[in-house]
Write a protein that holds these residues in place. Structure first.
Motif, PDB file in Angstrom:
ATOM      1  N   ASP A  79      65.475 -75.953 -56.042  1.00 45.28           N
ATOM      2  CA  ASP A  79      66.933 -75.861 -55.886  1.00 45.28           C
ATOM      3  C   ASP A  79      67.567 -75.254 -57.140  1.00 45.28           C
ATOM      4  O   ASP A  79      68.481 -74.422 -57.054  1.00 45.28           O
ATOM      5  CB  ASP A  79      67.538 -77.245 -55.634  1.00 45.28           C
ATOM      6  CG  ASP A  79      67.241 -77.772 -54.235  1.00 45.28           C
ATOM      7  OD1 ASP A  79      67.198 -76.947 -53.300  1.00 45.28           O
ATOM      8  OD2 ASP A  79      67.056 -78.983 -54.082  1.00 45.28           O
ATOM      9  N   THR A  83      69.197 -71.482 -57.039  1.00 49.78           N
ATOM     10  CA  THR A  83      70.636 -71.410 -57.337  1.00 49.78           C
ATOM     11  C   THR A  83      70.899 -70.390 -58.441  1.00 49.78           C
ATOM     12  O   THR A  83      71.831 -69.574 -58.360  1.00 49.78           O
ATOM     13  CB  THR A  83      71.178 -72.793 -57.768  1.00 49.78           C
ATOM     14  OG1 THR A  83      71.013 -73.719 -56.696  1.00 49.78           O
ATOM     15  CG2 THR A  83      72.653 -72.708 -58.139  1.00 49.78           C
ATOM     16  N   LYS A  86      70.266 -66.716 -56.951  1.00 47.62           N
ATOM     17  CA  LYS A  86      71.326 -66.273 -56.055  1.00 47.62           C
ATOM     18  C   LYS A  86      72.620 -65.971 -56.813  1.00 47.62           C
ATOM     19  O   LYS A  86      73.319 -64.994 -56.521  1.00 47.62           O
ATOM     20  CB  LYS A  86      71.584 -67.338 -54.983  1.00 47.62           C
ATOM     21  CG  LYS A  86      70.497 -67.436 -53.929  1.00 47.62           C
ATOM     22  CD  LYS A  86      70.868 -68.461 -52.857  1.00 47.62           C
ATOM     23  CE  LYS A  86      69.819 -68.489 -51.744  1.00 47.62           C
ATOM     24  NZ  LYS A  86      70.176 -69.476 -50.681  1.00 47.62           N
ATOM     25  N   LYS A 198      65.051 -71.516 -47.494  1.00 50.83           N
ATOM     26  CA  LYS A 198      65.925 -72.376 -46.699  1.00 50.83           C
ATOM     27  C   LYS A 198      67.168 -72.720 -47.514  1.00 50.83           C
ATOM     28  O   LYS A 198      67.313 -72.320 -48.656  1.00 50.83           O
ATOM     29  CB  LYS A 198      65.175 -73.642 -46.285  1.00 50.83           C
ATOM     30  CG  LYS A 198      63.991 -73.379 -45.356  1.00 50.83           C
ATOM     31  CD  LYS A 198      63.315 -74.678 -44.966  1.00 50.83           C
ATOM     32  CE  LYS A 198      62.118 -74.419 -44.038  1.00 50.83           C
ATOM     33  NZ  LYS A 198      61.441 -75.683 -43.660  1.00 50.83           N
ATOM     34  N   LYS A 199      68.040 -73.510 -46.946  1.00 47.34           N
ATOM     35  CA  LYS A 199      69.298 -73.853 -47.596  1.00 47.34           C
ATOM     36  C   LYS A 199      69.060 -74.674 -48.857  1.00 47.34           C
ATOM     37  O   LYS A 199      68.319 -75.648 -48.854  1.00 47.34           O
ATOM     38  CB  LYS A 199      70.190 -74.634 -46.621  1.00 47.34           C
ATOM     39  CG  LYS A 199      71.615 -74.820 -47.110  1.00 47.34           C
ATOM     40  CD  LYS A 199      72.459 -75.488 -46.039  1.00 47.34           C
ATOM     41  CE  LYS A 199      73.899 -75.653 -46.521  1.00 47.34           C
ATOM     42  NZ  LYS A 199      74.755 -76.303 -45.487  1.00 47.34           N
ATOM     43  N   ASP A 201      69.983 -77.296 -51.789  1.00 45.96           N
ATOM     44  CA  ASP A 201      70.733 -78.550 -51.813  1.00 45.96           C
ATOM     45  C   ASP A 201      72.140 -78.312 -52.371  1.00 45.96           C
ATOM     46  O   ASP A 201      72.298 -77.864 -53.516  1.00 45.96           O
ATOM     47  CB  ASP A 201      69.997 -79.580 -52.679  1.00 45.96           C
ATOM     48  CG  ASP A 201      70.741 -80.903 -52.743  1.00 45.96           C
ATOM     49  OD1 ASP A 201      70.902 -81.549 -51.708  1.00 45.96           O
ATOM     50  OD2 ASP A 201      71.181 -81.258 -53.856  1.00 45.96           O
ATOM     51  N   LYS A 202      73.134 -78.603 -51.571  1.00 51.49           N
ATOM     52  CA  LYS A 202      74.519 -78.302 -51.922  1.00 51.49           C
ATOM     53  C   LYS A 202      74.972 -79.070 -53.156  1.00 51.49           C
ATOM     54  O   LYS A 202      75.692 -78.543 -54.015  1.00 51.49           O
ATOM     55  CB  LYS A 202      75.444 -78.615 -50.740  1.00 51.49           C
ATOM     56  CG  LYS A 202      76.883 -78.178 -50.957  1.00 51.49           C
ATOM     57  CD  LYS A 202      77.720 -78.431 -49.718  1.00 51.49           C
ATOM     58  CE  LYS A 202      79.170 -77.985 -49.956  1.00 51.49           C
ATOM     59  NZ  LYS A 202      80.019 -78.220 -48.750  1.00 51.49           N
TER      60      LYS A 202
END
Length: 474
Positions: A79, A83, A86, A198-199, A201-202
């Motif tokens: 994550d 992050t 991106k 995949k997505k 963790d927000k």
């Protein structure tokens, strides 16, 4: 492993990679100042510094977030890395839109593509190397430092000496070196394992951005404090004097180089689970020894400023020595300020880090505008020192709310006065200045290194006693 031994071990590893590699670049100064004119050296310095200004904007300060959250075991590493990746890609896309507007600056004319690629490679290299460090790959991080600088030197010789590419060759050498470094760390550390398709963790992404975004203006204000004077010298006093001023930065930068080696290791040790009292003792003890070493090193550099300048630059750049003393003092207090900044990092108080940095930037610009028209680059050097000094005072008071470092005020004040006296004596070429500089340096060594020498002797004797006891038992 004991926290002090771990800190020492990591410092030694980073020193092998960073110091040995950066030393090569330092020794390249005679090469640069003979290949490039004062005007070219001043211009290439502004171009690279413009890239350094764009770096935190493009990355949104996320590289610092990658280090902080990569060191924290409560966050998933894929994550954190994804992050960071991106965020940088989005920043580079935005830069592609705004980069044409930088053509308004004359010194960037014809170099915009190079500036863009320079920022791109710096961003990816920063992400890969800092994540590797956060993951604990300290030996790989050190090895990358050696290989990166070796390739930088090779490309500089190739582009500047062999192909005579001038300013373009200087910047292109850094780009190529950063590109190879990124590839090396990415595949050697197998960082592709941490790219999450995949997505993400927000909560992690949000927390990282919230921590990193205040560091954008923070990094910009550090840039203003460190570099804005060069732009003002360029526009007020001309490219030639800025070339001299840029060259004078190289010797004081040795202090920051040594400090950064330690800070790389320190950040790993600072983020650890300790009681409040134990952490205060740990930070205080390390800070005392850190200050002792920085003050002693700065005193020695001022003593040898003129002969080092004579050795390291061409004759046309020799007069740059007169800017070095104030810059050395600037770098000393820059190191102290950076150490105190680690408290903000540990406490995740990036906003406070930004506010104190902003104060320094404002003071720096005001004093630059007052002093440069009258004193030229010498005024810029003093303005830089004074701004760091003020930020240090503010931070030592502010950070005491979180971790109270007990500063040895008499020793710290006397060491600062000795540095100031050395600077004034050298700049004004006081009669018998060599003798005075030598005496003051000896005083600095006695004042700051005596305690360290005593501790070293005690540790050595304890080891000897243990060896004897072990031998008697056998």
């Amino acid at each position: 492993m004991d926290k002090y031994k771990r800190l020492l071990s990591n410092t030694v590893i980073f020193a092998v990679g960073t110091f040995s590699s950066k030393l090569l670049v330092f020794l390249m100064m005679p090469f640069y100042t003979r290949i490039l004119t004062q005007e070219e050296y001043g211009t290439v310095d502004l171009i690279t510094q413009t890239g350094n200004l764009l770096y935190p904007l493009v990355t949104l300060g996320i590289v610092s977030g990658v280090v902080r959250y990569g060191l924290d075991s409560t966050y998933r590493k894929d994550d954190v890395f994804t992050t960071g990746l991106k965020t940088i890609c989005l920043g580079l896309a935005a830069l592609l839109v705004i980069i044409p507007f930088f053509s308004l600056f004359n010194f960037l004319d014809g170099y915009l593509v190079l500036v863009y690629v320079f920022v791109m490679m710096s961003s990816f290299r920063g992400l890969c190397s800092q994540f590797a460090r956060a993951k604990g790959y300290v030996k790989l991080y050190a090895l990358d430092g050696i290989l990166s600088t070796a390739t930088n030197v090779i490309f500089n010789i190739l582009f500047l000496a062999a192909f005579d590419m001038g300013i373009t060759g200087y910047i292109l050498a850094t780009i190529c070196s950063d590109f190879l470094s990124s590839l090396f760390v990415f595949f050697r550390a197998r960082l592709f394992r941490f790219i999450k398709f995949k997505k993400v963790d927000k909560a992690t992404a949000t927390s990282m951005i919230r921590y990193s975004v205040p560091l954008i203006p923070n990094n910009m204000f550090w840039w203003i404090t460190n570099v804005s004077d060069r732009y003002l010298v360029y526009f007020i006093s001309g490219a030639a004097e800025n070339g001299l001023y840029a060259a004078s930065y190289k010797i004081p930068t040795v202090i920051v180089l040594v400090s950064n080696i330690f800070m790389d290791a320190w950040q790993v040790s600072a983020v650890s689970d300790m009681s409040e009292r134990a952490r205060a003792r740990f930070f205080t003890k390390v800070f005392h020894n850190y200050c002792n070493l920085i003050f002693t090193a700065c005193s020695g550099l001022i003593l040898f400023a003129r002969p080092l300048t004579y050795i390291l630059v061409s004759e046309s750049f020799y007069t740059s020595w007169k800017y070095i003393p104030y810059l050395i003092m600037s770098m000393a207090f820059s190191c102290f300020v950076t150490f105190l900044g680690s408290i903000y990092m540990v406490e995740r108080k990036s906003v406070l880090s930004f506010l104190t940095t902003a104060l320094g930037a404002v003071i720096n610009i005001v004093f630059n505008l007052i002093l440069i028209p009258k004193y030229g680059a010498l005024g810029a050097a003093f303005a830089t020192f004074f701004s760091y000094f003020v930020v240090f005072i503010v931070r030592i008071l502010d950070t005491s709310r979180f971790i109270k470092i007990r500063v040895q005020i008499p020793r710290f004040a006397l060491s600062s006065i000795i540095l100031l006296a050395q600077s004034l004596i050298l700049i004004n070429e006081v009669r018998l200045w060599v003798v005075w500089e030598l005496l003051l340096t000896i005083c600095m060594v006695v004042l700051n290194m005596g305690e360290i020498f005593k501790r070293a002797i005690i540790v050595f004797r304890e080891k000897e006693v243990k060896k004897r006891v072990g031998a008697d038992r056998r």
